[in-house]
Motif scaffolding. Structure first.
Motif, PDB file in Angstrom:
ATOM      1  N   GLN B 237     -45.932  63.248  23.960  1.00 50.26           N
ATOM      2  CA  GLN B 237     -44.674  62.563  24.248  1.00 50.26           C
ATOM      3  C   GLN B 237     -43.520  63.442  23.802  1.00 50.26           C
ATOM      4  O   GLN B 237     -43.705  64.418  23.076  1.00 50.26           O
ATOM      5  N   GLN B 238     -42.329  63.079  24.245  1.00 49.74           N
ATOM      6  CA  GLN B 238     -41.141  63.886  24.013  1.00 49.74           C
ATOM      7  C   GLN B 238     -40.718  63.855  22.540  1.00 49.74           C
ATOM      8  O   GLN B 238     -40.495  62.781  21.990  1.00 49.74           O
ATOM      9  N   PRO B 239     -40.606  65.005  21.894  1.00 51.39           N
ATOM     10  CA  PRO B 239     -40.029  65.026  20.542  1.00 51.39           C
ATOM     11  C   PRO B 239     -38.523  64.816  20.646  1.00 51.39           C
ATOM     12  O   PRO B 239     -37.938  64.943  21.729  1.00 51.39           O
ATOM     13  N   ILE B 240     -37.877  64.473  19.529  1.00 47.58           N
ATOM     14  CA  ILE B 240     -36.423  64.292  19.566  1.00 47.58           C
ATOM     15  C   ILE B 240     -35.694  65.303  18.683  1.00 47.58           C
ATOM     16  O   ILE B 240     -34.472  65.339  18.667  1.00 47.58           O
ATOM     17  N   ALA B 241     -36.438  66.110  17.954  1.00 45.94           N
ATOM     18  CA  ALA B 241     -35.810  67.162  17.145  1.00 45.94           C
ATOM     19  C   ALA B 241     -36.719  68.373  17.112  1.00 45.94           C
ATOM     20  O   ALA B 241     -37.946  68.234  17.091  1.00 45.94           O
ATOM     21  N   ALA B 242     -36.121  69.569  17.129  1.00 50.05           N
ATOM     22  CA  ALA B 242     -36.927  70.785  17.063  1.00 50.05           C
ATOM     23  C   ALA B 242     -36.137  71.873  16.360  1.00 50.05           C
ATOM     24  O   ALA B 242     -34.916  71.996  16.545  1.00 50.05           O
ATOM     25  N   PHE B 243     -36.859  72.655  15.560  1.00 53.62           N
ATOM     26  CA  PHE B 243     -36.259  73.693  14.723  1.00 53.62           C
ATOM     27  C   PHE B 243     -37.012  74.995  14.949  1.00 53.62           C
ATOM     28  O   PHE B 243     -38.227  75.050  14.779  1.00 53.62           O
ATOM     29  N   GLY B 244     -36.267  76.032  15.328  1.00 56.69           N
ATOM     30  CA  GLY B 244     -36.891  77.328  15.581  1.00 56.69           C
ATOM     31  C   GLY B 244     -35.978  78.440  15.110  1.00 56.69           C
ATOM     32  O   GLY B 244     -34.951  78.191  14.473  1.00 56.69           O
TER      33      GLY B 244
END
Lengths: 318, 318
Positions: B237-244
């Motif tokens: 399912q779609q995540p709502i936060a991402a850190f790269g």
């Protein structure tokens, strides 16, 4: 939900659809032992992982896997564009209504049909198709929705384990993308706890929107000796309970049984031709032979459907 | 844990290692908005999914990926048995200490080295090897354990999100089996929430015990456009936060940014040569160019290490 059902969920009897006897006692003793602090078999919450096969364990797999019924419609619809299918396995089995042939093609055959018919679209499009189909498709014998041909005793077991802080996974030989869209609604299991067979997907930008496209290449065949592979990949640690019903579950059960500590390993044996089906070693789908021998040799539990279950399916709401 | 640290965890300031400013405010505003019932951006708990890249986002990736340091030891140890490695990429890069060459070989090269040196053993044996190595291996510049070269501000972010009922995943281009054995101890993230690159495994019975053997075949290359593939497979399912922090995270960030609803997308920009490293478009490891352009174009957050972080690494306990 009736008042009686609620009382049961509160703990009076967590498994009312299971008849009193050795099988039910083995389940409740196991859960009591691993959840009682100070017990020699106590298992801390993060390690309480239980696995359920889907076809034949959580829902009916006769006269054919439900996903196959879904596929047959697509194969028949597309057949005019593929004259070669008339002479090519496993397609010809579909077009000739040869269920035994289809069964002999196994999960590999299922994946080939999938690859030929249900790829090229995005994962989102496929999820919608699967969801739409399952909402209306009915079982030919029971004349109820496939999602109502699920086993009430196993639903109670799912709920009972989750109420005891187990993290429950569905580990299916069927397509992960087929089961996930409705798993939460029907089984109460979050979609990310469904491990299954899958096609490889490919990232693409379409109209400035990222999508994943289903390719025709098989990613994981989560059946037989592929099940421990999927379990290790998705969960990465030893489960302590596993429930299956066929030789395709044998390696999953062996994998779960290995290692130290208390285990609950259980096979559903389909022995009730009147209320459901009776089959084992000679069934084209859900063949059960080696795993039953292993259960006897290793002292695993066998739920004899006729003996152990007083109810098969959930009551239909009015 | 000091008293001050405990107070912060209680809510006084969940992110004490982040300087006050637009970046920190964007994070805390986002968390407040998605967790406040009645807010237009409110997200129910099961949909609060956040993804963290590992190398360069949670821990140091210079002068080379940590896993590469682990590999180099094995490649050097086995080199006498493989004279052809002297002239074959990516092995020759290792034997010649050619870091730029190694970097140019990318994750694909890393996986080839893995396949040649760290396969054939069982998954359990490999996990032990990785765990043993990481317990003593030290970073050449900082002279502390690699597991102490993790970013204190990001640890606070991990803790802050989890305290707000986010389910947090590590989505690494590195080997899943390399990170999992110590992820819980170091990051507080359960091993089954580590998604990463992997080799195919094969089920076998050895001395009547089931094992999974690491083959030399690549299963998933969880980098670049492979990241959304891994995310969809493991989470679905779609995540709502991402850190790269690098171009290898671009597709993960695009994937997370797509769809409806509030999103927090953040790049760590390594701008602090004094306290850590300063690098972006021209770095052999963790190259950051396209993703930085995209961040500007789309209004994603950029954590400028020098400006936004008052602490880099956790204090060492006495």
């Amino acid at each position: 939900m009736t008042a009686g059902r609620r009382d049961n969920a509160r703990g009076a009897d967590p498994l009312p659809s299971w008849n009193e006897g050795a099988t039910k006692r083995a389940i409740t003793d196991f859960v009591k032992n691993v959840t009682t602090e100070g017990s020699a078999d106590y298992v801390r919450v993060p390690d309480r992982i239980a696995l359920f096969d889907n076809d034949g364990t959580l829902w009916v797999e006769q006269p054919m896997y439900t996903q196959m019924a879904f596929l047959l419609e697509d194969v028949r619809r597309l057949a005019p564009q593929h004259p070669e299918w008339k002479t090519t396995e496993p397609f010809k089995f579909v077009l000739e209504n040869d269920l035994a042939g289809l069964a002999s093609a196994g999960v590999q055959g299922l994946m080939e049909l999938l690859a030929a018919t249900q790829c090229g679209m995005t994962t989102e499009e496929f999820a919608k198709t699967a969801k739409d189909w399952i909402e209306t498709a009915r079982h030919p014998k029971f004349e109820r929705l496939y999602t109502q041909c699920i086993y009430q005793p196993m639903l109670e077991l799912l709920e009972y384990l989750q109420a005891n802080d187990f993290e429950v996974y569905i580990v299916t030989g069927g397509g992960m993308e087929f089961v996930r869209p409705w798993a939460e609604r029907v089984y109460g299991v979050p979609l990310r706890r469904v491990v299954g067979s899958s096609l490889k997907t490919r990232f693409e930008m379409r109209d400035d929107q990222p999508v994943l496209v289903r390719t025709s290449e098989i990613n994981l065949l989560n059946d037989g000796d592929g099940k421990p592979v999927g379990i290790h990949e998705f969960i990465g640690q030893q489960p302590i309970a596993a429930f299956g019903n066929s030789d395709g579950d044998l390696e999953m059960l062996q994998w779960t049984a290995s290692g130290a500590g208390a285990r609950l390993i259980l096979l559903v044996h389909h022995t009730d031709a009147e209320r459901e089906y009776a089959y084992d070693a000679h069934s084209p789908f859900g063949r059960l032979s080696k795993a039953l021998d292993e259960a006897k040799a290793r002292g695993w539990q066998v739920a004899d459907m006729k003996r152990d279950w007083n109810t098969i399916f959930p009551a239909l709401s009015q």
